[in-house]
Design a protein around this motif. Structure first.
Motif, PDB file in Angstrom:
ATOM      1  N   THR A 113      -7.815 -37.809  26.994  1.00 51.07           N
ATOM      2  CA  THR A 113      -8.254 -36.492  26.551  1.00 51.07           C
ATOM      3  C   THR A 113      -9.399 -35.991  27.430  1.00 51.07           C
ATOM      4  O   THR A 113     -10.385 -36.699  27.637  1.00 51.07           O
ATOM      5  CB  THR A 113      -8.708 -36.545  25.082  1.00 51.07           C
ATOM      6  OG1 THR A 113      -7.595 -36.924  24.270  1.00 51.07           O
ATOM      7  CG2 THR A 113      -9.214 -35.178  24.628  1.00 51.07           C
ATOM      8  N   GLY A 122      -4.130 -41.305  23.245  1.00 50.15           N
ATOM      9  CA  GLY A 122      -4.355 -39.938  23.696  1.00 50.15           C
ATOM     10  C   GLY A 122      -4.325 -38.922  22.582  1.00 50.15           C
ATOM     11  O   GLY A 122      -4.784 -37.792  22.761  1.00 50.15           O
ATOM     12  N   ASP A 123      -3.785 -39.292  21.397  1.00 51.42           N
ATOM     13  CA  ASP A 123      -3.768 -38.364  20.272  1.00 51.42           C
ATOM     14  C   ASP A 123      -5.188 -38.121  19.763  1.00 51.42           C
ATOM     15  O   ASP A 123      -5.996 -39.050  19.663  1.00 51.42           O
ATOM     16  CB  ASP A 123      -2.919 -38.927  19.122  1.00 51.42           C
ATOM     17  CG  ASP A 123      -1.433 -38.719  19.344  1.00 51.42           C
ATOM     18  OD1 ASP A 123      -1.080 -38.045  20.327  1.00 51.42           O
ATOM     19  OD2 ASP A 123      -0.631 -39.231  18.537  1.00 51.42           O
ATOM     20  N   PRO A 152      -4.573 -41.012  32.287  1.00 50.69           N
ATOM     21  CA  PRO A 152      -4.161 -40.427  30.996  1.00 50.69           C
ATOM     22  C   PRO A 152      -5.300 -40.468  29.993  1.00 50.69           C
ATOM     23  O   PRO A 152      -6.116 -41.386  29.975  1.00 50.69           O
ATOM     24  CB  PRO A 152      -3.000 -41.339  30.563  1.00 50.69           C
ATOM     25  CG  PRO A 152      -2.505 -41.956  31.827  1.00 50.69           C
ATOM     26  CD  PRO A 152      -3.708 -42.135  32.697  1.00 50.69           C
ATOM     27  N   ARG A 179      -0.952 -30.338  26.362  1.00 51.36           N
ATOM     28  CA  ARG A 179      -0.534 -31.688  26.778  1.00 51.36           C
ATOM     29  C   ARG A 179       0.245 -31.558  28.085  1.00 51.36           C
ATOM     30  O   ARG A 179       1.236 -30.819  28.143  1.00 51.36           O
ATOM     31  CB  ARG A 179       0.314 -32.370  25.706  1.00 51.36           C
ATOM     32  CG  ARG A 179      -0.301 -32.342  24.315  1.00 51.36           C
ATOM     33  CD  ARG A 179       0.530 -33.142  23.325  1.00 51.36           C
ATOM     34  NE  ARG A 179       0.316 -34.561  23.512  1.00 51.36           N
ATOM     35  CZ  ARG A 179      -0.641 -35.260  22.907  1.00 51.36           C
ATOM     36  NH1 ARG A 179      -1.475 -34.645  22.074  1.00 51.36           N
ATOM     37  NH2 ARG A 179      -0.769 -36.552  23.114  1.00 51.36           N
ATOM     38  N   ASP A 207      -1.799 -47.105  21.205  1.00 54.74           N
ATOM     39  CA  ASP A 207      -0.824 -46.774  20.165  1.00 54.74           C
ATOM     40  C   ASP A 207      -1.197 -47.489  18.874  1.00 54.74           C
ATOM     41  O   ASP A 207      -1.737 -48.604  18.891  1.00 54.74           O
ATOM     42  CB  ASP A 207       0.583 -47.195  20.600  1.00 54.74           C
ATOM     43  CG  ASP A 207       1.109 -46.354  21.758  1.00 54.74           C
ATOM     44  OD1 ASP A 207       0.504 -45.302  22.042  1.00 54.74           O
ATOM     45  OD2 ASP A 207       2.114 -46.750  22.362  1.00 54.74           O
ATOM     46  N   ARG A 223       1.600 -33.588  31.955  1.00 50.79           N
ATOM     47  CA  ARG A 223       1.911 -34.841  32.639  1.00 50.79           C
ATOM     48  C   ARG A 223       1.618 -34.706  34.130  1.00 50.79           C
ATOM     49  O   ARG A 223       1.368 -33.600  34.624  1.00 50.79           O
ATOM     50  CB  ARG A 223       3.383 -35.223  32.419  1.00 50.79           C
ATOM     51  CG  ARG A 223       3.738 -35.504  30.965  1.00 50.79           C
ATOM     52  CD  ARG A 223       5.196 -35.930  30.820  1.00 50.79           C
ATOM     53  NE  ARG A 223       5.561 -36.176  29.448  1.00 50.79           N
ATOM     54  CZ  ARG A 223       5.378 -37.327  28.811  1.00 50.79           C
ATOM     55  NH1 ARG A 223       4.843 -38.359  29.479  1.00 50.79           N
ATOM     56  NH2 ARG A 223       5.733 -37.471  27.550  1.00 50.79           N
ATOM     57  N   ARG A 264      -0.310 -42.291  18.876  1.00 50.38           N
ATOM     58  CA  ARG A 264      -0.184 -42.848  20.211  1.00 50.38           C
ATOM     59  C   ARG A 264      -1.478 -42.646  20.980  1.00 50.38           C
ATOM     60  O   ARG A 264      -2.306 -41.783  20.644  1.00 50.38           O
ATOM     61  CB  ARG A 264       0.969 -42.200  20.959  1.00 50.38           C
ATOM     62  CG  ARG A 264       0.837 -40.713  21.186  1.00 50.38           C
ATOM     63  CD  ARG A 264       2.026 -40.193  21.988  1.00 50.38           C
ATOM     64  NE  ARG A 264       2.030 -38.740  22.037  1.00 50.38           N
ATOM     65  CZ  ARG A 264       2.942 -38.033  22.687  1.00 50.38           C
ATOM     66  NH1 ARG A 264       3.906 -38.658  23.315  1.00 50.38           N
ATOM     67  NH2 ARG A 264       2.908 -36.715  22.688  1.00 50.38           N
ATOM     68  N   GLU A 315      -0.864 -36.891  29.561  1.00 50.88           N
ATOM     69  CA  GLU A 315      -0.026 -37.958  29.034  1.00 50.88           C
ATOM     70  C   GLU A 315       0.435 -38.884  30.151  1.00 50.88           C
ATOM     71  O   GLU A 315       0.580 -38.451  31.299  1.00 50.88           O
ATOM     72  CB  GLU A 315       1.192 -37.365  28.312  1.00 50.88           C
ATOM     73  CG  GLU A 315       0.790 -36.492  27.124  1.00 50.88           C
ATOM     74  CD  GLU A 315       2.000 -35.915  26.426  1.00 50.88           C
ATOM     75  OE1 GLU A 315       3.049 -35.773  27.075  1.00 50.88           O
ATOM     76  OE2 GLU A 315       1.896 -35.615  25.214  1.00 50.88           O
ATOM     77  N   THR A 374      -4.866 -32.917  26.857  1.00 53.93           N
ATOM     78  CA  THR A 374      -4.505 -34.326  27.049  1.00 53.93           C
ATOM     79  C   THR A 374      -3.562 -34.469  28.233  1.00 53.93           C
ATOM     80  O   THR A 374      -2.602 -33.726  28.365  1.00 53.93           O
ATOM     81  CB  THR A 374      -3.830 -34.884  25.783  1.00 53.93           C
ATOM     82  OG1 THR A 374      -4.733 -34.762  24.679  1.00 53.93           O
ATOM     83  CG2 THR A 374      -3.448 -36.338  25.969  1.00 53.93           C
TER      84      THR A 374
END
Length: 325
Positions: free
Chosen positions: A301, A109-110, A299, A231, A68, A233, A107, A324, A322
């Protein structure tokens, strides 16, 4: 002795006060010199030509955040820290301020792209970025603190310090990871025949019928790949799509191999690539593969490579998604 205490005369008092004034004047000159020297160090020492070189090396490059990022953070000795954490003299105020990270900018992973590079101060460099959501921010890189007593003095950011390799090392140590540019590859196998030898010219006995035209080889066109949603999860399902068109002039079915590969940190995931062979007719085709994201997936990319192969060659595309936390 008569038991009386002698009083200092006027000349003695004048000498004493004169000494004090002289001492204070010397100290003032010393402090002024320190202030002037520190102010002189504030001048930015990166030349315009060197900044052009840095912009050429970084602007337009795509990367993913490994942590982050907030507005009051800085990359110091390769680590993302609060600006006050770079101070040599850690006062209670410094430790308190380190809890205030500032405005949230990205954050872990962006995915983002560098848009500009500019000097920030005499000891810091700023790399401006824009992420996939359209949000903008900047990454600051600082030179080391000289560990000076009484104040905070940093090494100058010079052309010799801020090399492309040094900046890349500072960025990628713990803050970001550069992404390779999206590749599009088409490998065609030559399908031409050798030129026939020249024949001697003879008196024709009968007209020779023209040879039939050679049939065009089948080909792949308009290949697109997609990983949806972009994105996901743990526990959610990722859909890996392949859409392409087979062009076959003779209308005969074509043997096709569809391949899907998932890559993370330059390594294929277990069980990939997944291949399937089909016989396809001329026209548009769309296929999907559903992948459930396991709870142990790291987590970050990932890259999805979709590829379609026929007898004359292969065509592939890359997209990213990605996972997350």
């Amino acid at each position: 002795m008569n038991g009386t205490i002698s009083q200092p005369n006027a000349n003695t008092l004048s000498d004493r006060y004169g000494f004090q004034r002289g001492f204070l004047n010397v100290m003032a000159l010393i402090l002024s010199g320190l202030l002037l020297s520190s102010c002189g160090a504030q001048k930015v020492k990166l030349t315009n030509g060197h900044m052009d070189k840095l912009r050429l090396a970084f602007v337009g490059r795509e990367f993913v955040f490994r942590t982050d990022w907030h507005s009051k953070m800085v990359i110091y000795k390769g680590k993302p820290v609060h600006w006050y954490a770079t101070h040599y003299n850690q006062s209670p105020h410094d430790k308190k301020e380190q809890q205030k990270l500032g405005k949230f900018q990205a954050r872990g992973g962006d995915v983002a792209t560098f848009t500009n590079v500019r000097p920030w101060t005499h000891h810091a460099l700023a790399l401006y970025f824009k992420n996939q959501q359209g949000n903008r921010g900047l990454l600051r890189i600082s030179t080391p603190n000289k560990d000076s007593w009484g104040s905070e003095f940093y090494e100058d950011m010079t052309n010799q310090t801020a090399t492309v390799d040094w900046i890349e090392d500072q960025l990628t140590n713990a803050t970001i990871k550069f992404l390779d540019k999206t590749e599009t590859s088409t490998a065609e196998i030559p399908a031409t025949l050798p030129t026939p030898p020249t024949q001697p010219e003879l008196t024709p006995v009968a007209p020779v019928a023209p040879a039939p035209a050679q049939m065009a080889e089948p080909s792949i066109s308009r290949l697109t790949v997609a990983a949806t949603p972009s994105r996901v999860r743990h526990g959610e399902v990722l859909k890996l799509q392949l859409d392409y068109t087979i062009d076959a002039a003779d209308g005969q079915p074509v043997q096709v191999t569809e391949s899907r590969n998932l890559v993370f940190n330059s390594k294929a995931l277990p069980g990939y690539p997944k291949e399937r062979q089909e016989t396809r007719s001329s026209g548009k085709h769309a296929t999907n593969f559903r992948q459930k994201i396991p709870p142990q997936a790291t987590p970050g990319t990932y890259t999805y490579k979709g590829e379609v192969c026929i007898q004359t060659g292969c065509t592939s595309r890359l997209v990213r998604f990605t996972i997350e936390p």
